[in-house]
Design an enzyme around this catalytic site. Structure first.
Site, PDB file in Angstrom:
ATOM      1  N   SER A 234     -73.206  42.615 -50.583  1.00  0.00           N
ATOM      2  CA  SER A 234     -72.756  43.098 -51.888  1.00  0.00           C
ATOM      3  C   SER A 234     -73.845  43.895 -52.602  1.00  0.00           C
ATOM      4  CB  SER A 234     -72.250  41.922 -52.699  1.00  0.00           C
ATOM      5  OG  SER A 234     -71.358  42.397 -53.659  1.00  0.00           O
ATOM      6  N   HIS A 376     -64.684  38.002 -50.666  1.00  0.00           N
ATOM      7  CA  HIS A 376     -66.005  38.598 -50.846  1.00  0.00           C
ATOM      8  C   HIS A 376     -67.090  37.549 -50.588  1.00  0.00           C
ATOM      9  CE1 HIS A 376     -68.752  41.454 -52.744  1.00  0.00           C
ATOM     10  NE2 HIS A 376     -69.237  40.474 -53.487  1.00  0.00           N
TER      11      HIS A 376
END
Ligand code: GTR
Length: 396
Positions: A234, A376
């Protein structure tokens, strides 16, 4: 109690991350408006790049466009660097590994910054081993040197048992991930950067720190510094790309769920936008980048060109199927649009026309990709495949 507090902190983070998401975010493929990308085979002066020599001649100019408009300058000079072995345990992981905790202290302009490295090296090695370095943007429990805490985010045992060294440092050592305090790290060594509109910010500082760890690896006889894979998830996946683009000593780059201003194309305007990221995280990118809020088309670059800066080294970008905010399709397309530069090095593009199905990694190529089922995150599924790619590329 500790686990409870970590869980509460995670929930708070998730709520905060959701709250930052604007209502007009596009998550529908058919609503992506036509866009045209800057040609990766054109120089900054718009002449054609025909071969490797043309590309390498223009490469510093392209890097400069990313520095000036997005990530900020990457200062290369410092007064001194010192490596101190704080702790060593030759019987870590039930005797399978040696733990080294190393303090990397960098000095400049009468200031210093300390980056704390946690490193495990497999004990059944005959020579220097290749390594994985994680830029850790999540909790420090993910890089627990005692191994009481084990997570899929940094599955150190899995990496060790595959014959690799495994290392991690925490981003907060280089730049706290906070708009009010990010300057209390590497930026203290370079106060002029803080003043400059194209100066270094947090993501640049994290990438800079990864290079200082590489400086250390070059001095550690147990590590094969020519075979280091830099990994980031990320926001740290944005940093792993920037680190590998800047520092060609990284042999492989892995960027997981890195999304906007990471591996996803900005001009698609799918999921997170430049406006959203600059609003929620003003400390990640330089001041100039704010000019491109709602004006992606005016950027002289797009993210496929950042990926191309990693050529000819293997690059693995990955997504999670439920993480539309990070635009899995736009990430796959950025990789495809970087491929012509790999072509200049004789590396053929093995990527299909369309993104592969969920959980179908494309590994047998320098431009690797997968879209894992789920949310995620960085998981042991992801790491198993990073290891397979390294096995293939390093012919282990
Ligand atoms: C989100 C941010 C993304 C991504 C993510 C993360 O809130 O919008 O760009 O970096 O955080 O780092 O987990």
């Amino acid at each position: 109690m500790k686990r409870f507090l970590i869980a509460m902190a995670c929930i708070a983070c998730m709520i905060a991350a959701k709250a930052q998401r604007p209502d007009n975010t596009n998550y529908t493929e058919s609503k992506v408006l036509p866009y045209s990308l800057p040609d990766v085979l054109k120089t900054t002066k718009q002449t054609s790049i025909r071969n490797k020599a043309d590309w390498e001649l223009n490469r510093p100019e392209l890097l400069r466009l990313f520095e000036d408009n997005i990530y900020g300058q990457m200062p290369k000079r410092f007064d001194d660097i010192k490596f101190s072995l704080i702790k060593e345990d030759k019987s870590a992981m039930q005797g399978r590994a040696t733990l080294k905790q190393v303090e990397v202290e960098v000095f400049n302009q009468q200031k210093s910054v300390k980056i704390n490295l946690v490193l495990f090296v497999p004990n059944n090695r005959k020579q220097a081993v290749p390594a994985f370095l994680l830029i850790n943007n999540r909790g420090k429990e993910n890089m627990d040197p005692t191994r009481k805490e084990k997570t899929g985010f940094w599955p150190a045992e899995l990496v060790i048992d595959s014959g690799y060294a495994v290392a991690a440092f925490h981003v907060s050592d280089a730049a706290p991930d906070n708009k009010d305090t990010f300057m209390n790290g590497v930026l203290r060594l370079y106060p002029e950067q803080f003043e400059a509109a194209n100066g270094m910010r947090a993501i640049g500082a994290w990438a800079w720190a990864a290079s200082r760890i590489m400086d250390y690896f070059e001095t550690d006889a147990d590590i094969d510094a020519k075979r280091v894979t830099v990994v980031g998830h990320s926001r740290a996946g944005k940093a792993s790309l920037w680190a590998a683009a800047q520092d060609q000593r990284f042999a492989i780059c892995v960027s997981n769920c890195s999304g906007n201003t990471g591996a996803a194309l900005s001009r698609r305007n799918f999921g997170e936008s430049i406006t959203a990221i600059n609003t929620s995280f003003p400390h990640w990118f330089n001041t100039n980048y704010k000019q491109y809020n709602d004006r992606e088309q005016e950027l002289p670059v797009d993210q496929h060109m950042l990926l191309a800066l990693i050529a000819p080294r293997p690059l693995y970008v990955t997504n999670a199927s439920e993480d539309l905010w990070a635009d899995p399709t736009g990430t796959f397309l950025a990789l495809k649009h970087a491929a012509p530069v790999y072509g200049l090095y004789g590396i053929t593009n093995e990527l299909p026309a369309k993104p592969p199905k969920i959980n179908q990694p494309i590994l047998n190529t320098h431009l690797a990709y997968h879209n894992r089922e789920g949310i995620h995150d960085l998981t042991s599924y992801d790491w198993q495949h990073f290891i397979r790619l390294a096995d293939l590329r390093f012919k282990k």
